[in-house]
Design an enzyme around this catalytic site. Structure first.
Site, PDB file in Angstrom:
ATOM      1  N   HIS A   1      -6.809  51.974  13.466  1.00  0.00           N
ATOM      2  CA  HIS A   1      -8.072  51.871  12.733  1.00  0.00           C
ATOM      3  C   HIS A   1      -8.719  50.491  12.877  1.00  0.00           C
ATOM      4  O   HIS A   1      -9.896  50.384  13.196  1.00  0.00           O
ATOM      5  CB  HIS A   1      -7.902  52.193  11.249  1.00  0.00           C
ATOM      6  CG  HIS A   1      -9.141  51.868  10.474  1.00  0.00           C
ATOM      7  ND1 HIS A   1     -10.237  52.698  10.465  1.00  0.00           N
ATOM      8  CD2 HIS A   1      -9.483  50.758   9.769  1.00  0.00           C
ATOM      9  CE1 HIS A   1     -11.210  52.120   9.775  1.00  0.00           C
ATOM     10  NE2 HIS A   1     -10.777  50.942   9.334  1.00  0.00           N
TER      11      HIS A   1
ATOM     12  N   CYS B   1     -16.093  55.697  10.279  1.00  0.00           N
ATOM     13  CA  CYS B   1     -15.257  55.372  11.433  1.00  0.00           C
ATOM     14  C   CYS B   1     -14.907  56.613  12.243  1.00  0.00           C
ATOM     15  O   CYS B   1     -14.647  57.681  11.693  1.00  0.00           O
ATOM     16  CB  CYS B   1     -13.982  54.677  10.961  1.00  0.00           C
ATOM     17  SG  CYS B   1     -12.935  54.139  12.326  1.00  0.00           S
TER      18      CYS B   1
ATOM     19  N   ASP C   1      -3.310  32.825  26.737  1.00  0.00           N
ATOM     20  CA  ASP C   1      -3.407  31.534  26.073  1.00  0.00           C
ATOM     21  C   ASP C   1      -2.303  30.651  26.633  1.00  0.00           C
ATOM     22  O   ASP C   1      -1.251  31.124  27.038  1.00  0.00           O
ATOM     23  CB  ASP C   1      -3.277  31.679  24.559  1.00  0.00           C
ATOM     24  CG  ASP C   1      -3.506  30.338  23.876  1.00  0.00           C
ATOM     25  OD1 ASP C   1      -4.259  29.529  24.440  1.00  0.00           O
ATOM     26  OD2 ASP C   1      -2.922  30.090  22.812  1.00  0.00           O
TER      27      ASP C   1
ATOM     28  N   GLY D   1      -1.166  26.189  23.904  1.00  0.00           N
ATOM     29  CA  GLY D   1      -1.812  25.142  23.111  1.00  0.00           C
ATOM     30  C   GLY D   1      -1.816  25.456  21.629  1.00  0.00           C
ATOM     31  O   GLY D   1      -1.701  24.555  20.789  1.00  0.00           O
TER      32      GLY D   1
ATOM     33  N   ASP E   1     -11.044  36.294  20.196  1.00  0.00           N
ATOM     34  CA  ASP E   1      -9.747  36.941  20.015  1.00  0.00           C
ATOM     35  C   ASP E   1      -9.294  36.580  18.619  1.00  0.00           C
ATOM     36  O   ASP E   1      -9.742  35.575  18.055  1.00  0.00           O
ATOM     37  CB  ASP E   1      -8.712  36.389  21.008  1.00  0.00           C
ATOM     38  CG  ASP E   1      -8.152  35.065  20.543  1.00  0.00           C
ATOM     39  OD1 ASP E   1      -8.818  34.050  20.769  1.00  0.00           O
ATOM     40  OD2 ASP E   1      -7.084  35.052  19.898  1.00  0.00           O
TER      41      ASP E   1
ATOM     42  N   CYS F   1      -8.916  57.776  10.986  1.00  0.00           N
ATOM     43  CA  CYS F   1      -9.918  58.245  10.028  1.00  0.00           C
ATOM     44  C   CYS F   1     -10.256  59.724  10.228  1.00  0.00           C
ATOM     45  O   CYS F   1     -10.644  60.406   9.288  1.00  0.00           O
ATOM     46  CB  CYS F   1     -11.181  57.389  10.129  1.00  0.00           C
ATOM     47  SG  CYS F   1     -10.938  55.750   9.410  1.00  0.00           S
TER      48      CYS F   1
ATOM     49  N   CYS G   1     -12.325  56.664  14.419  1.00  0.00           N
ATOM     50  CA  CYS G   1     -10.984  56.489  14.992  1.00  0.00           C
ATOM     51  C   CYS G   1     -10.067  57.663  14.659  1.00  0.00           C
ATOM     52  O   CYS G   1     -10.329  58.446  13.757  1.00  0.00           O
ATOM     53  CB  CYS G   1     -10.353  55.174  14.511  1.00  0.00           C
ATOM     54  SG  CYS G   1      -9.531  55.281  12.910  1.00  0.00           S
TER      55      CYS G   1
END
Length: 380
Positions: free
Chosen positions: A336, A305, A94, A97, A267, A310, A307
Site C-alpha cells: 500500500h 487507492c 548510495d 555516506g 528516496d 486496498c 493497490c
RNA sequence: GGAGGGGUUCCCGAGUGGCCAAAGGGAGCAGACUGUAAAUCUGCCGGCGCAGCCUACGGAGGUUCGAAUCCUCCCCCCUCCA
C-alpha cells in the site's frame, strides 16, 4: 561512454517543477521520481515484480551494507546486483555516506576515508572514495553516489565547513576513481544549514563535474523550513541539464515542496519502514492500522487507492494481521505505502505535463491543511 | 477420607511483616520513524478533587504501631495415597 543521459522535457510555467527523462543502462526513469529503498538488495517484504508492478522505476541499494554482507565481489561473481536480486531495472546505489552519519558511534573519519566497525560482527573496514566507487562499479550500479559525509545536525559552522570541504575533495577522488565507465556518478552537496557553505559546495561540486547532483545532509532532524531553504539556495546554482536528487526525502508534502523547487529525484525509507511499523499513508493523512478504532472497520485503508491491499482487504483484517504479528501484514502494508508514493509521483508528473502544478499544489494544501511549508511532525 | 501444594492487579507470574499500587513477561492503549544496525524504538497501563487519599493480593475474623506476607475458620483448584 556512460550509457546515461538526462533530458529535460518540460518546465512548469508557475513553479520550478520539471518533467524529465533519465536514461540508464537498465532502462528509463521518468522524473520527478521516487525510489523505494532496498538497502540490502531487497525492498523489504516485496517481490521485485511487485515493486515494478507498483510503479517503481528505479530502486536504491546500499554500498556499505552489501559490501559487508554478502560482499561486492560475491555479488559481482553472481552476475552483478541486478541479476543477483532479480531486479532488471535501474539501480542507484548510495555510497555509504549515510552510514557515516547513522553509524556515527561505529566509525572514525580521516582525510583518507572512514574506518567503520561492522555493526554485524565488529570487524574493521575502511571505506574510501576509491573503495566506494570500486564497490559500486562491482555491484553494477546504474547510478553511483560519491562517497561523502552526511553532515550531522546540528553542526557548527566550522565543522560543517570542514566536513563539506572534505566531501568536496572526496568527490574529486570519486570522479577519478571510475574504471568501468558503466555507471553514472552523482556528486553530493553538503554544507549543513549554512547558506555560504551550501553555495560553495554546489559551485565546487558542479565544477568537478558529475552526471547528476544530490543534496545530502537533509532530513537529519532539521526543520522543514531549513530543509527547503537549503533547496532554494542550491537549486539555482545547479545546471539545468542534469538531474537533481534530494537524498532521504521524505514525507509526501516534502517531496511536493521539493518538486516545485526544481528537484527531480527522491528516496526515503519512510513508506517501507513505516509500513512495517503499522503506519499507512492515505489521501486524508496517516493511518495507524493498530488503532482500536479499526477493529471492525470494513472499509479499505484508502478509498482512493488502487493497490492490491486496498482492493482486497479491510482495515479490520489488516489490523488483525498486524496485531497478530503476521508477516502478511508487513507485506500488504508495504504494498500500500509504496503504491501510495508511486501514485503520488505519477500525479505530480501528470500535473507538470499538463502545466497544472500550481493548481495541484493548491488542492494538496487544501486537502492536507497546509501542504507546503508544513510544521515539523505534521500528520502527513 | 488422608497427605501435600496452591489461590496476587485483564492474563501468566515474582513477592513471604514496613523500602508494595506490588518485579518481570504478555495482552491492551498511544507516540515516534525521513540517502534502513528498524517486522524497530519510546511512553502509558487500579481510581480520584493526584506532593495526598481511596480501592486492591480467594472470603471472614484475628495478631501487630504496621499484613499480599503471621494465626484461626471457611470456599475453591491441583497432585499423590485410600
Amino acid at each position: 561512454m556512460t550509457p546515461f543521459s538526462f533530458r529535460l522535457l518540460r518546465k512548469d510555467p508557475a513553479t520550478k517543477a520539471r518533467l524529465g527523462l533519465m536514461k540508464t543502462a537498465h532502462g528509463l526513469v521518468q522524473t520527478p521520481a521516487f525510489m523505494p529503498v532496498g538497502t540490502q538488495g531487497t525492498v523489504k517484504g516485496l517481490l521485485p515484480e511487485t515493486v515494478r508492478g507498483l510503479g517503481a522505476q528505479m530502486i536504491l541499494a546500499n554500498t556499505y551494507h552489501l559490501y559487508l554482507r554478502p560482499g561486492h565481489r560475491l555479488i559481482e561473481d553472481m552476475g552483478g546486483l541486478h541479476r543477483f536480486m532479480n531486479w532488471p531495472g535501474p539501480i542507484l546505489t548510495d555510497s555509504g555516506g549515510f552510514q557515516v552519519h547513522s553509524l556515527a558511534g561505529l566509525r572514525k573519519i580521516s582525510e583518507e576515508g572512514v574506518l567503520f566497525q561492522s555493526h554485524i560482527d565488529g570487524s574493521r573496514h575502511v571505506l574510501t572514495p576509491e573503495k566506494a566507487v570500486e564497490i559500486q562499479e562491482s555491484l553494477g550500479s546504474d547510478i553511483m553516489m560519491c562517497f561523502d559525509e552526511c553532515t550531522p545536525y546540528p553542526a557548527d559552522h566550522d565543522y560543517a565547513r570542514k566536513s563539506m570541504e572534505r566531501t568536496l575533495r572526496w568527490a574529486k577522488r570519486c570522479r577519478d576513481a571510475r574504471k568501468t565507465g558503466r555507471g553514472a556518478l552523482f556528486g553530493i552537496i553538503q554544507g549543513g544549514m549554512y547558506p555560504d557553505l551550501r553555495e560553495k559546495s554546489v559551485e565546487e561540486t558542479v565544477k568537478t563535474g558529475f552526471d547528476g547532483y544530490a543534496l545530502g545532509g537533509l532530513s537529519v532532524g532539521e526543520t522543514k523550513e531549513d530543509m527547503l531553504r537549503v533547496v532554494e539556495i542550491a537549486e539555482p546554482l545547479l545546471p539545468d541539464d542534469r538531474p537533481r536528487y534530494v537524498m532521504g526525502v521524505g514525507m509526501p508534502e516534502d517531496i511536493l515542496a521539493c518538486v516545485t523547487r526544481g528537484i527531480d529525484l527522491f528516496d526515503c525509507v519512510l513508506p517501507t519502514r513505516t509500513a512495517r511499523n503499522g503506519m499507512l499513508f492515505t489521501n486524508s493523512g496517516k493511518l495507524v492500522i493498530r488503532h482500536a478504532q479499526y477493529r471492525n472497520d470494513e472499509g479499505p485503508v484508502d478509498g482512493d487507492c488502487d493497490c492490491y491491499t486496498c482492493r482486497h482487504y479491510s482495515r479490520a483484517y489488516l489490523r488483525h494481521l498486524f496485531m497478530a504479528g503476521e508477516i502478511l501484514a508487513l507485506v500488504l502494508n508495504t504494498i500500500h505505502n509504496v503504491r501510495y508514493y508511486m501514485r503520488f509521483m505519477e500525479t505530480l508528473r501528470a500535473a507538470i505535463r499538463s502545466g497544472e502544478m500550481a493548481g495541484f499544489q493548491e488542492d494538496f494544501k487544501k486537502k492536507r491543511g497546509n501542504g507546503d511549508r508544513v510544521h515539523d511532525r505534521e500528520p502527513l
